[in-house]
Design a protein around this motif. Structure first.
Motif, PDB file in Angstrom:
ATOM      1  N   VAL A  71       0.863  -1.190   0.000  1.00  0.00           N
ATOM      2  CA  VAL A  71       0.000   0.000   0.000  1.00  0.00           C
ATOM      3  C   VAL A  71       0.899   1.239   0.000  1.00  0.00           C
ATOM      4  O   VAL A  71       1.583   1.517   0.988  1.00  0.00           O
ATOM      5  N   TYR A  94       0.405   4.295   0.278  1.00  0.00           N
ATOM      6  CA  TYR A  94       0.151   5.242   1.360  1.00  0.00           C
ATOM      7  C   TYR A  94       0.947   4.862   2.611  1.00  0.00           C
ATOM      8  O   TYR A  94       1.631   5.694   3.219  1.00  0.00           O
ATOM      9  N   THR A 104      -4.530   6.035  11.108  1.00  0.00           N
ATOM     10  CA  THR A 104      -5.130   6.183   9.782  1.00  0.00           C
ATOM     11  C   THR A 104      -6.492   6.808  10.004  1.00  0.00           C
ATOM     12  O   THR A 104      -7.224   6.385  10.912  1.00  0.00           O
ATOM     13  N   SER A 133      -7.494   8.544  -0.853  1.00  0.00           N
ATOM     14  CA  SER A 133      -7.084   7.389  -1.660  1.00  0.00           C
ATOM     15  C   SER A 133      -8.241   6.817  -2.468  1.00  0.00           C
ATOM     16  O   SER A 133      -8.141   5.723  -3.001  1.00  0.00           O
ATOM     17  N   MET A 187      -5.974   2.458  -1.373  1.00  0.00           N
ATOM     18  CA  MET A 187      -5.498   1.751  -0.169  1.00  0.00           C
ATOM     19  C   MET A 187      -5.553   0.234  -0.344  1.00  0.00           C
ATOM     20  O   MET A 187      -5.315  -0.502   0.616  1.00  0.00           O
TER      21      MET A 187
END
Ligand code: DLL
Length: 433
Positions: free
Chosen positions: A36, A38, A65, A73, A78
């Motif tokens: 991921v 992110y 998060t 996202s 994600m």
């Protein structure tokens, strides 16, 4: 006491459970870091590598998060697997703008089904039952989540979905429904309609209900039980973490057992983000432990509850959370749908005749939960009653369509909602929670 769906896990000694969680946590951390983008950048920003995280406490080196991270996202940013491995997409319900899209691999779906099967089994619903599911089927996780769980325990499932109360009652009578699954507000509504139509609840076969997806009180529970002659249980979950099945009450009704083999739970002070001692109220923060498609680390739910790890009379060792006491953010949950004031504001801004302030009022009415939106009028040339009524109708129509929810709009005079005494809160919940 009812059977336990998965005794090996649900009654596992807590030491062993901790070990299981730890192993799964490590693999989730690696998965997030590697797949991921992110999370890759979050790790780099805080200067942490997966191997630096050597204990549950170390997890706190990672930031939370948030819903915003998910929004940024949207839709698939994600996901930790390519779309070809995803077999189902669902969504968080009822918010405008960018709702969160959640994906499931085939394993994720199996786990989800298993978790909801646990919830059903825990309240004594099984093979002998005819389960009427009146959660909405669709992007909302309630319908499909409960559906597959109920099938897994061998019940006969009636996927009636949400809507028309009289039809629900007819199905309940004709199909000899023994168990209900849906939102408590809808169940209450059904009970009241039964009373209004002067139908004898003894003519129904229903004996148990598994409810959730919105806050409800002990008073509501008692009222539902009185009207429908059933035993009502609470269940909790959220789309981001997978949907319903995250936790549910057992027959002891002393908290909701959390599926700790699939989720690591922290309870934190909503302001400082620091952990609170067991038993104290705080915001629930979840880390998924088995999710393949949509793993999340330290996801802030906005839901406030407390945790209890003491043994439960049912024999389960899984920790229990209290009912959700409140939310940390400004969200009103009406008929199971989350309505954020910002979303309402965005819609209202498109109307030049509307002033600055507005307020969402949640009420309990004969028909169940009701939402009234108070809107201050702005500068309007034509102040005739007719034109105000036209404006009101347009607002109502627009809000209903965009939020997907029945509601009424009331226009109020300028300065009513932010007069000299300061601005009124954007949410007023008049329901007896
Ligand atoms: O409501 C999933 C669900 C479906 C749970 C069916 C239980 C039964 P969302 O639409 O993502 O998912 O909404 C999740 O609803 O963060 C809570 O604020 C609230 N919520 C859910 N269950 C409860 C409950 C589903 N039992 C959001 N009590 C959550 C209080 C609840 N609030």
């Amino acid at each position: 006491m009812s059977a336990i769906w998965n005794p090996a896990v649900e009654t596992m000694p807590r030491e062993e459970l901790r070990q299981l969680q730890w192993e799964r946590l490590q693999s989730t951390i690696n998965r997030c870091y590697r797949y991921v983008a992110y999370y890759g950048s979050v790790f780099n920003e805080v200067g942490v590598q997966p191997e630096d995280l050597q204990s549950f406490d170390d997890l706190r080196r990672l930031p939370f998060t948030t819903k915003q991270s998910l929004r940024d996202s949207y839709p698939y940013g994600m996901f930790a697997v390519p779309l070809r491995e995803v077999v189902r997409l669902q969504s968080s319900y009822g918010t405008t703008g960018h709702p969160t899209v959640v994906g499931y691999t085939s394993n994720d779906l199996d786990h989800w089904t298993d978790l909801v099967a646990r919830s059903f089994t825990g309240v004594g619903i099984g093979k002998e039952d005819v389960v009427q599911i009146f959660f909405g089927y669709g992007l909302f996780t309630g319908g499909f989540g409960f559906h597959y769980g109920a099938e897994a325990v061998g019940a006969a499932v009636i996927p009636v979905s949400s809507g028309d109360v009289e039809r629900q009652l007819r199905v309940m009578q004709d199909f000899r429904t023994t168990a209900l699954a849906g939102t408590p507000s809808h169940a209450l509504h059904m009970g009241r309609m039964l009373e209004k139509l002067d139908l004898d609840p003894h003519s129904l076969s229903v004996r148990v209900g598994l409810f959730g997806a919105e806050p409800w009180s002990e008073n509501t529970r008692e009222e539902i039980e009185r009207l429908l002659l059933l035993t009502a249980y609470d269940s909790y979950g959220l789309a981001e973490i997978g949907g319903p099945g995250v936790s549910a009450e057992c027959e002891c009704r002393c908290g909701l057992h959390l599926a700790e083999d699939h989720f690591y739970v922290e309870v934190v002070d909503p302001d400082s983000g620091e952990p609170v001692p067991e038993g104290e109220l705080g915001e629930l923060v979840f880390t998924t432990l088995t999710k393949e498609a949509f793993p999340l680390l330290r996801y802030r739910t906005g839901d406030v509850a407390s945790l209890d790890t003491s043994p439960c009379a049912c024999g389960r060792t899984l920790a229990r959370m209290s009912r959700i006491k409140r939310r940390t953010d400004e969200v009103l949950i009406i008929q199971g749908i989350r309505v954020a004031p910002d979303d309402v504001g965005e819609i209202l801004r498109a109307f030049p005749e509307v002033g600055e302030a507005y307020q969402l009022v949640g009420r309990e009415e004969g028909q169940g939960d009701a939402l009234e939106v108070l809107v201050e009028v702005g500068v309007i040339q034509d102040l005739s009653l007719q034109s105000l009524e036209r404006l009101r109708e347009r607002l109502e129509e627009n809000l209903r369509r965009t939020l997907g929810l029945e509601l009424t709009v009331r226009l109020v005079e300028p300065q009513t909602l932010h007069g000299p005494a300061g601005r009124q809160p954007r949410i007023r919940d008049e329901r007896a929670l």
